[in-house]
Structures are given as structure tokens and as C-alpha cells.
Design a protein around this motif. Structure first.
Motif, PDB file in Angstrom:
ATOM      1  N   LEU A  66      -1.207   3.729   4.653  1.00 55.31           N
ATOM      2  CA  LEU A  66      -1.788   2.881   5.708  1.00 55.31           C
ATOM      3  C   LEU A  66      -3.095   3.420   6.259  1.00 55.31           C
ATOM      4  O   LEU A  66      -3.810   2.719   6.981  1.00 55.31           O
ATOM      5  CB  LEU A  66      -0.793   2.719   6.855  1.00 55.31           C
ATOM      6  N   ARG A  76      -1.626  -0.703  14.970  1.00 58.25           N
ATOM      7  CA  ARG A  76      -1.440  -0.933  13.530  1.00 58.25           C
ATOM      8  C   ARG A  76      -0.075  -0.433  13.083  1.00 58.25           C
ATOM      9  O   ARG A  76       0.601  -1.093  12.292  1.00 58.25           O
ATOM     10  CB  ARG A  76      -2.530  -0.215  12.730  1.00 58.25           C
ATOM     11  N   ARG A  79       2.454  -2.881  14.260  1.00 56.26           N
ATOM     12  CA  ARG A  79       2.433  -4.128  13.475  1.00 56.26           C
ATOM     13  C   ARG A  79       3.105  -3.935  12.120  1.00 56.26           C
ATOM     14  O   ARG A  79       3.682  -4.846  11.568  1.00 56.26           O
ATOM     15  CB  ARG A  79       0.983  -4.615  13.266  1.00 56.26           C
ATOM     16  N   TYR A  80       2.971  -2.721  11.587  1.00 59.43           N
ATOM     17  CA  TYR A  80       3.613  -2.461  10.304  1.00 59.43           C
ATOM     18  C   TYR A  80       5.130  -2.306  10.475  1.00 59.43           C
ATOM     19  O   TYR A  80       5.906  -2.816   9.671  1.00 59.43           O
ATOM     20  CB  TYR A  80       3.034  -1.202   9.648  1.00 59.43           C
TER      21      TYR A  80
ATOM     22  N   LEU B 312      -7.599   1.871   0.563  1.00 62.46           N
ATOM     23  CA  LEU B 312      -6.144   1.794   0.734  1.00 62.46           C
ATOM     24  C   LEU B 312      -5.516   0.915  -0.346  1.00 62.46           C
ATOM     25  O   LEU B 312      -4.450   1.229  -0.876  1.00 62.46           O
ATOM     26  CB  LEU B 312      -5.781   1.248   2.121  1.00 62.46           C
ATOM     27  N   LEU B 382      -1.885  -5.171   4.015  1.00 60.00           N
ATOM     28  CA  LEU B 382      -2.932  -4.372   4.670  1.00 60.00           C
ATOM     29  C   LEU B 382      -3.684  -5.190   5.719  1.00 60.00           C
ATOM     30  O   LEU B 382      -4.093  -4.665   6.749  1.00 60.00           O
ATOM     31  CB  LEU B 382      -3.893  -3.803   3.625  1.00 60.00           C
ATOM     32  N   VAL B 385      -1.816  -5.246   9.055  1.00 63.25           N
ATOM     33  CA  VAL B 385      -1.796  -4.056   9.901  1.00 63.25           C
ATOM     34  C   VAL B 385      -3.187  -3.608  10.325  1.00 63.25           C
ATOM     35  O   VAL B 385      -3.339  -2.609  11.004  1.00 63.25           O
ATOM     36  CB  VAL B 385      -1.068  -2.875   9.207  1.00 63.25           C
ATOM     37  N   GLU B 390     -10.871  -3.703  13.830  1.00 67.48           N
ATOM     38  CA  GLU B 390     -10.701  -2.320  13.413  1.00 67.48           C
ATOM     39  C   GLU B 390     -11.490  -1.990  12.149  1.00 67.48           C
ATOM     40  O   GLU B 390     -11.965  -0.883  11.980  1.00 67.48           O
ATOM     41  CB  GLU B 390      -9.207  -2.023  13.182  1.00 67.48           C
TER      42      GLU B 390
END
Lengths: 86, 407
Positions: A66, A76, A79-80, B312, B382, B385, B390
Motif C-alpha cells: 500500500l 488510507r 479505507r483499506y 505500487l 489502489l 485507498v 493524496e
């Protein structure tokens, strides 16, 4: 009521400010999500090489990468984690 | 013990697997025919014969006489020999001068240019347009009275765009300027003929099209003034001293022969696979193709995937056995954006969300389908999140127009 399944967090750290920030976020997240198990490993560990993490901080939760080279925010991470708990 | 996932390799612009026929061509020179080709005994002559055969095979792929091929250790060495060799020759006769190149060249060319600048030469780096194409006029306008060399890649390694080398070479020749072309991403992937291109020097390597790593060549047109960068031996007409890598050269020659034989079929196949990949990806995940869709090689697709951190994505796909690449690079403990996309005016945001898929003839439709499925699934995760705030935004100068599509 059953306890939530444990979630494995691999945190690849280095001697840098970003790693310090990530460590602090994970500490706070650990208070909110007791099912989190944080395994802090150095960037030059075999595990980091296996994952291909080139930069610290690196964050892997349940095998999904991540974050690399930047801080993964609490939002984040939440949210994951949360969609999988719902 | 968990079994490693089956590997799907879509990184053929980085390197390719050596073809079985290539390995077969190499093995005798690692075993029984191990002699030094400079030796005049029978064993040495057998090795020399192999080098000569390979030189003919390599020359055949480019449409030039064998004596105009200089074997090297790869694309980087060929590029450095071309630029430094031409500059050293210039220094002997006319002193320091001016070189024109592009801002999207391979680091081997850019590094050689930096070295020459440190010796007193001047270098102009021409920027590409938003489609990552260099405009021939921009190169020609940069020529000065003391320009002695222009260096332009035929295919950009990151985006796959084809550059106007023939047009530049024509204009350069009229002005008495040497033209060097980095052909590393072109040879074996598209028709390349040094006569039609009109270049004086052309670099390439074998491992991009089924040959072994550690092999390469520089085409040097007859009459081109060049000095060695590693003096000492008389091999390769004195331009590259040292005992030849006979096995590697034999494999390189075979790879060139096969590439020439199979070029048309390979182009058809990778073109179909690339179209399939782009079409499926377009449906599965919001994105945008970087570069000029018309002026591009068939094997490379560089795609911005909206709000997906490309590094990522690449690392997570790697864990699932899928090999692709990103243009951004880790340097000095942080991630640097792609200098190629940046030169084309794209934001760092665009760079950090761009990935390169490069296809080879050994790939299949099933593999492409699997890659798209996995990439779309991981991209969706991805995106969830990481908010746009961001990851960043395109700035007002960025040619990316994808935000309309996201909305």
C-alpha cells in the motif's frame, strides 16, 4: 461476539523522518484496530527484497503493498481495512 | 511451501528471453570451440569464422556491408563509443564543437553528452512535443555552424514513439554533420535499414530481440571518423580492443538472422496483442495512452492509469507473477518522475501514474487478458485507498486530459 480476524501489517522502515511518521500512525491505528499485528522490518531485510520494496517507509497489509517511499495516511489504512470488515 | 505464481512477462523493452536457437548457436563456443579468434591455429580460425559469420548476419539485418559492423558489449557501450569516438576525432581536427540531441534519449547518450560537455563541447537537448515525439524541424533549427554530431534515438524506450531519424539525417548530411542513431528499441522490432535512414552511426544490442545480454554492435558507415574509447587491441578495426565474446557474438548473429526472418510475423502478432491490451484496459480501468498512437512501435504501450500509483501497481502485480515496468525511478532515497514524460510537459502526477507494458512474440492472448484483469482489479483497490488529493493533480500545463473521463 467473535473477535475480528488478525490483520498482518509489514512495516519496512529506515532511519528517516517518514518512517518515524509512519510508525506513529501505525501505533495509533493499532489502538483503534486491535486486530492489527505490526511487524516492523528493516529495508535491507530479506522480506523487503522478497516484496521488492525499494524505499522506506514501505507498508504491506495482508500481502498487498500500500505504500513505498511515502507515508500511508491513517485515512488510507482505514479505507483499506474497513471495507473488508463490513 | 506456497507455489510461485506462473510468470507473465510483459517487459520486453527491458530485455527478452534468449531464443533456443540462439542458445544452441552459442554453446559450441563455450565448450569445444573455445579458442581465441586472434590465434592463427585451426581452433582460433574456427572461432574467427564464427565471428565473421555473425558479422554477416548482423550486417544483413541492417542492410550494410559486414565490415561496417563493430561488435561491443551492448547498447550502452555502442552509444558511448559513437558519441565519444566522434567527439575525440573532432577534437583532433577541429577542436571542441556543438552536439544536438534530444531530451528523451537513453541515459547512455545523455551521460556521454554530459561527459563531453565537461570536456568543453556544447550540447543542445531538444524537447519533444506532448506526444513524446521530437520534431525534425526543432532538431534542424538547433544546428549551429560548429555542430559536428546529432544523436537521435529511433524509438523511445519508455513510450515507444518513433522519431524522425531519416529526416534529421538528411538535413545533417547536407550540412556535413554526422548522425548517430540509438536503434536499441528498434532493431528486431521494426524494419531498420541504415541506407534508408541515412545515418552514419547506429547502436543496437542483441538482448532486446532474443539474443544474449552482453552483446551489441555499432554500425559505422565507411569514412566516418571515429576514435576508440578503449584503446589497446587491434580487434574490431582498432575501435574496440579486447578478445571477442565469441559465444555471445555467435548468439547475437543468430538472433539477428532470426529477427530478420520472423520480423513480419512478429510485428503482426505483437500489434494484435497490443491492440487487445489497450482495448481491454480501456474498458477495465480509466486511463490514457501516452505518446503518439500513430508513430509508435508495435510492442510498447505506456499508459497513465487514473489515480493509480504506478510503482505500487507494478510491485503488487509482480507479487502475482506479472512483470511490467514504470518510468519513474528510485534515486537518492526517493522516487523521481520519468524524465521522458516530464520533458514532454507531463506533470509528475502523470509520471507517477504511468506504467509500461511491452509485449514480445512469445506472449499470448490469454496472458494479455490475465494481465488486464489483474491490473484492473489491483488498480481499483489502489484507487480506493488513495484519494486524488493524496496522489496529486495534473497542473495546468499538463497535456493529460483524463479528468473529464474520470468525472
Amino acid at each position: 461476539m467473535s473477535r475480528p480476524a488478525p490483520r498482518v501489517v509489514e512495516f519496512f522502515s529506515g532511519p528517516d523522518d517518514l518512517s518515524d511518521q509512519q510508525r506513529e500512525i501505525l501505533r495509533k491505528m493499532g489502538e483503534r484496530f486491535p486486530e492489527l499485528t505490526v511487524d516492523e522490518l528493516p529495508l535491507d531485510s530479506d522480506k523487503a527484497r522478497e516484496r521488492g520494496i525499494p524505499l522506506a517507509p514501505g507498508l504491506v497489509i495482508d500481502g498487498v503493498i500500500l505504500g513505498v517511499g511515502s507515508v500511508v495516511s491513517a485515512g488510507r489504512i482505514r479505507r483499506y481495512l474497513q471495507p473488508q470488515q463490513e | 511451501m506456497t507455489e510461485a505464481p506462473k510468470r507473465i512477462y510483459l517487459d520486453h523493452a527491458a530485455t527478452t528471453p534468449a531464443l533456443p536457437e540462439v542458445v544452441d548457436a552459442m554453446l559450441p563456443f563455450l565448450r569445444e570451440e573455445f579458442a581465441n579468434p586472434s590465434s592463427i591455429h585451426a581452433a582460433g580460425r574456427a572461432a574467427r569464422q564464427a565471428v565473421n559469420l555473425a558479422r554477416s548476419q548482423v550486417a544483413g539485418a541492417l542492410g550494410c556491408p559486414p565490415e561496417q559492423i563493430v561488435f561491443t558489449s551492448g547498447g550502452t557501450e555502442s552509444n558511448v563509443l559513437a558519441l565519444l569516438g566522434a567527439a575525440f576525432a573532432r577534437e583532433e581536427s577541429g577542436g571542441k564543437g556543438h552536439i544536438v540531441t534530444s531530451a528523451i534519449e537513453h541515459p547512455a547518450v545523455l551521460g556521454a553528452c554530459r561527459f563531453l560537455e565537461s570536456r568543453g563541447h556544447r550540447v543542445t537537448h531538444v524537447r519533444p512535443n506532448a506526444q513524446v515525439c521530437i520534431e525534425a524541424d526543432a532538431i534542424i533549427e538547433a544546428f549551429a555552424a560548429d555542430t559536428f554530431l546529432v544523436s537521435l534515438m529511433l524509438v523511445n524506450n519508455e513510450v515507444g514513439t518513433i522519431q524522425p531519424v531519416a529526416e534529421v539525417a538528411r538535413a545533417a548530411r547536407e550540412r556535413g554533420i554526422l548522425t548517430h542513431c540509438d536503434g536499441v528499441q528498434a532493431v528486431g522490432k521494426m524494419p531498420v535499414n541504415v541506407e534508408s535512414l541515412g545515418v552514419d552511426l547506429l547502436s543496437f544490442t542483441g538482448h532486446k530481440f532474443g539474443g544474449p545480454k552482453g552483446t551489441g554492435a555499432l554500425f559505422v558507415r565507411e569514412g566516418t571518423e571515429l576514435r576508440p574509447i578503449a584503446a589497446g587491441g587491434k580487434q574490431e578495426r582498432g575501435l574496440r580492443g579486447g578478445t571477442e565474446n565469441v559465444a555471445g557474438i555467435a548468439g547475437f548473429g543468430k538472433a539477428c538472422e532470426l529477427a530478420a526472418r520472423d520480423l513480419e510475423g512478429n510485428i503482426d502478432k505483437v500489434t494484435r496483442l497490443r491492440h487487445r491490451l489497450i482495448k481491454l484496459l480501456d474498458t477495465a480501468s480509466p486511463g490514457r495512452l501516452n505518446g503518439d498512437p500513430e508513430q509508435t512501435v508495435p510492442h510498447v504501450a505506456n499508459v497513465c492509469l487514473v489515480y493509480v500509483d504506478a510503482l505500487l501497481l507494478m510491485l503488487n502485480l509482480s507479487q502475482r507473477g506479472i512483470c511490467i515496468s514504470v518510468g519513474s525511478a528510485c534515486a537518492s532515497g526517493k522516487l523521481e518522475p520519468s524524465y521522458v514524460l516530464r520533458a514532454a510537459g507531463m506533470s509528475d502526477f502523470a509520471s507517477f501514474t504511468s506504467v509500461r507494458f511491452s509485449i514480445g512474440p512469445s506472449n499470448t492472448e490469454d496472458e494479455v487478458d490475465e494481465v488486464v484483469e489483474q491490473a484492473a482489479e489491483m488498480s481499483a483497490l489502489l484507487r480506493k485507498v488513495r484519494t486524488p488529493e493524496e496522489i496529486g493533480q495534473c497542473d495546468e500545463n499538463c497535456p493529460c486530459l483524463w479528468e473529464e473521463r474520470v468525472a
